[in-house]
Write a protein that holds these residues in place. Structure first.
Motif, PDB file in Angstrom:
ATOM      1  N   LEU A 176       0.823  -1.199   0.000  1.00 22.74           N
ATOM      2  CA  LEU A 176       0.000   0.000   0.000  1.00 22.74           C
ATOM      3  C   LEU A 176       0.865   1.260   0.000  1.00 22.74           C
ATOM      4  N   GLY A 177       0.441   2.245  -0.762  1.00 23.34           N
ATOM      5  CA  GLY A 177       0.980   3.579  -0.633  1.00 23.34           C
ATOM      6  C   GLY A 177       0.070   4.353   0.305  1.00 23.34           C
ATOM      7  N   ILE A 178       0.616   4.873   1.400  1.00 21.12           N
ATOM      8  CA  ILE A 178      -0.202   5.496   2.445  1.00 21.12           C
ATOM      9  C   ILE A 178       0.146   6.975   2.564  1.00 21.12           C
ATOM     10  N   LEU A 179      -0.864   7.832   2.401  1.00 22.46           N
ATOM     11  CA  LEU A 179      -0.723   9.250   2.716  1.00 22.46           C
ATOM     12  C   LEU A 179      -1.244   9.431   4.128  1.00 22.46           C
ATOM     13  N   LEU A 180      -0.330   9.680   5.060  1.00 22.38           N
ATOM     14  CA  LEU A 180      -0.645   9.758   6.479  1.00 22.38           C
ATOM     15  C   LEU A 180      -0.746  11.218   6.892  1.00 22.38           C
ATOM     16  N   VAL A 181      -1.947  11.665   7.208  1.00 23.23           N
ATOM     17  CA  VAL A 181      -2.174  13.039   7.648  1.00 23.23           C
ATOM     18  C   VAL A 181      -2.069  13.084   9.163  1.00 23.23           C
ATOM     19  N   THR A 182      -1.181  13.937   9.674  1.00 25.31           N
ATOM     20  CA  THR A 182      -1.003  13.990  11.122  1.00 25.31           C
ATOM     21  C   THR A 182      -0.324  15.295  11.521  1.00 25.31           C
ATOM     22  N   HIS A 183      -0.462  15.643  12.793  1.00 24.70           N
ATOM     23  CA  HIS A 183       0.334  16.727  13.370  1.00 24.70           C
ATOM     24  C   HIS A 183       1.279  16.181  14.433  1.00 24.70           C
ATOM     25  N   ASP A 184       1.275  14.862  14.602  1.00 22.98           N
ATOM     26  CA  ASP A 184       2.066  14.197  15.635  1.00 22.98           C
ATOM     27  C   ASP A 184       3.385  13.719  15.037  1.00 22.98           C
ATOM     28  N   MET A 185       4.477  14.398  15.379  1.00 23.15           N
ATOM     29  CA  MET A 185       5.772  14.037  14.810  1.00 23.15           C
ATOM     30  C   MET A 185       6.275  12.694  15.339  1.00 23.15           C
ATOM     31  N   GLY A 186       5.763  12.253  16.472  1.00 25.90           N
ATOM     32  CA  GLY A 186       6.092  10.917  16.943  1.00 25.90           C
ATOM     33  C   GLY A 186       5.553   9.849  16.010  1.00 25.90           C
ATOM     34  N   VAL A 187       4.331  10.032  15.530  1.00 30.91           N
ATOM     35  CA  VAL A 187       3.740   9.118  14.552  1.00 30.91           C
ATOM     36  C   VAL A 187       4.539   9.156  13.257  1.00 30.91           C
ATOM     37  N   VAL A 188       4.974  10.350  12.858  1.00 30.61           N
ATOM     38  CA  VAL A 188       5.788  10.488  11.646  1.00 30.61           C
ATOM     39  C   VAL A 188       7.072   9.673  11.773  1.00 30.61           C
ATOM     40  N   ASP A 226      10.949  20.923  17.026  1.00 31.42           N
ATOM     41  CA  ASP A 226      11.302  21.415  18.366  1.00 31.42           C
ATOM     42  C   ASP A 226      10.197  21.111  19.374  1.00 31.42           C
ATOM     43  N   ALA A 227       8.936  21.283  18.961  1.00 32.01           N
ATOM     44  CA  ALA A 227       7.821  20.993  19.865  1.00 32.01           C
ATOM     45  C   ALA A 227       7.798  19.520  20.230  1.00 32.01           C
ATOM     46  N   HIS A 228       8.073  18.659  19.250  1.00 34.10           N
ATOM     47  CA  HIS A 228       8.112  17.225  19.524  1.00 34.10           C
ATOM     48  C   HIS A 228       9.248  16.887  20.475  1.00 34.10           C
ATOM     49  N   LEU A 229      10.439  17.395  20.215  1.00 29.86           N
ATOM     50  CA  LEU A 229      11.600  17.062  21.037  1.00 29.86           C
ATOM     51  C   LEU A 229      11.490  17.644  22.445  1.00 29.86           C
ATOM     52  N   SER A 230      10.736  18.741  22.592  1.00 27.86           N
ATOM     53  CA  SER A 230      10.576  19.323  23.928  1.00 27.86           C
ATOM     54  C   SER A 230       9.815  18.395  24.862  1.00 27.86           C
ATOM     55  N   LEU A 231       9.042  17.464  24.286  1.00 28.58           N
ATOM     56  CA  LEU A 231       8.320  16.490  25.099  1.00 28.58           C
ATOM     57  C   LEU A 231       9.238  15.380  25.591  1.00 28.58           C
ATOM     58  N   TYR A 232      10.419  15.261  24.943  1.00 35.66           N
ATOM     59  CA  TYR A 232      11.374  14.203  25.266  1.00 35.66           C
ATOM     60  C   TYR A 232      12.749  14.830  25.412  1.00 35.66           C
TER      61      TYR A 232
END
Length: 266
Positions: A200-212, A250-256
């Motif tokens: 499958l080719g998947i277009l993943l819509v998200t704002h969660d960089m962890g999911v990315v 930066d927002a993602h990494l600030s959580l970790y």
């Protein structure tokens, strides 16, 4: 279906605001290969879901596609040709996607009727898709109504309905947002497995960089209706070029705080 490349070119969406046309999505170009996950990321309201809706001609009232084409393996296709047959969709809130008074069997058969499939072979396709989506007690689940199922089961059922179409591409719009952390991981594992086993080719819509970081091969960053950066997922995390991308990382990494950009949390 055996299409291996989906290309969206010059996609533009407009609406009317105070008597004037306003552009919501501006000249978006995206290319998705079979067997890869392309993450479309950006803040809420940046135009991610609108882009998917425009490509499939399912825009909300008051908006319209003002330009752009969708190509499959280099051939321009209409949204009607693409929708369902070549691109299936799963949504972020599965509970709102199902008719509460109808069983899963009814939803499955309606999906296959919409695809033009006759009665012959329906049951086999339904069972195969549900098992592939991790729903193995098929007879019991087909008899259930949405209110009798958990959010995770409903999301798996939505994936199963998408698989019934045998479409080569999948638009997954925030598929884990309303799920608890354990079920989120299970759904991401499921999507990764389907990418590998079904190509499958998947277009993943998200704002969660962890999911990315967990699932994507490439990333397209959206801001104010435009694509501002694209690249392989690790390049985007290691060397974000656009200010919007840097803010997201930066927002993602600030959580970790114990992680470096070379170690995005998954």
């Amino acid at each position: 279906m055996t299409s291996r490349c989906l290309e969206i070119s010059g996609l533009t969406v407009r609406t009317m605001c105070d008597g004037r046309e306003r552009e919501l999505v501006s000249g978006v170009d995206l290319a998705l290969e079979g067997g890869e996950v392309l993450a479309l990321v950006g803040a809420s309201g940046s135009g991610k879901s609108m882009t998917c809706a425009a490509a499939l001609d399912v825009l909300p009232p008051g908006t319209w596609r003002a330009g752009g084409t969708v190509e499959l393996d280099g051939q321009v296709r209409t949204a009607r040709e693409v929708r369902g047959a070549y691109v299936a969709t799963i949504l972020q809130n599965p509970r709102s996607a199902f008719n509460p008074v109808r069983t899963m069997r009814s939803h499955a058969h309606e999906t296959l009727r919409a695809l033009g499939m006759g009665r012959s072979g329906r049951n086999a396709r339904v069972e195969a898709a549900m098992i592939d989506a991790g729903l193995e007690d098929v007879p019991r689940i087909l008899a259930l109504h949405p209110f009798e199922m958990s959010g995770g089961m409903l999301q798996r059922m939505m994936v199963a309905l998408a698989l019934m179409s045998e479409a080569p591409f999948l638009f997954a719009d925030e598929p884990t947002t309303d799920l608890d952390l354990i079920v989120q991981r299970e759904i991401l594992d499921l999507l990764e497995r389907l990418k590998k086993t079904r190509g499958l080719g998947i277009l993943l819509v998200t704002h969660d960089m962890g999911v990315v970081a967990r699932l994507a091969d490439r990333v397209a960053v959206m801001d104010a209706g435009r694509i501002v950066e694209t690249g392989p997922v690790m390049d985007v995390f290691h060397r974000p070029a656009h200010p919007t991308t840097r803010r997201l990382v930066d927002a993602h990494l600030s959580l970790y705080p114990t992680l470096s950009p070379a170690e995005p949390a998954t």
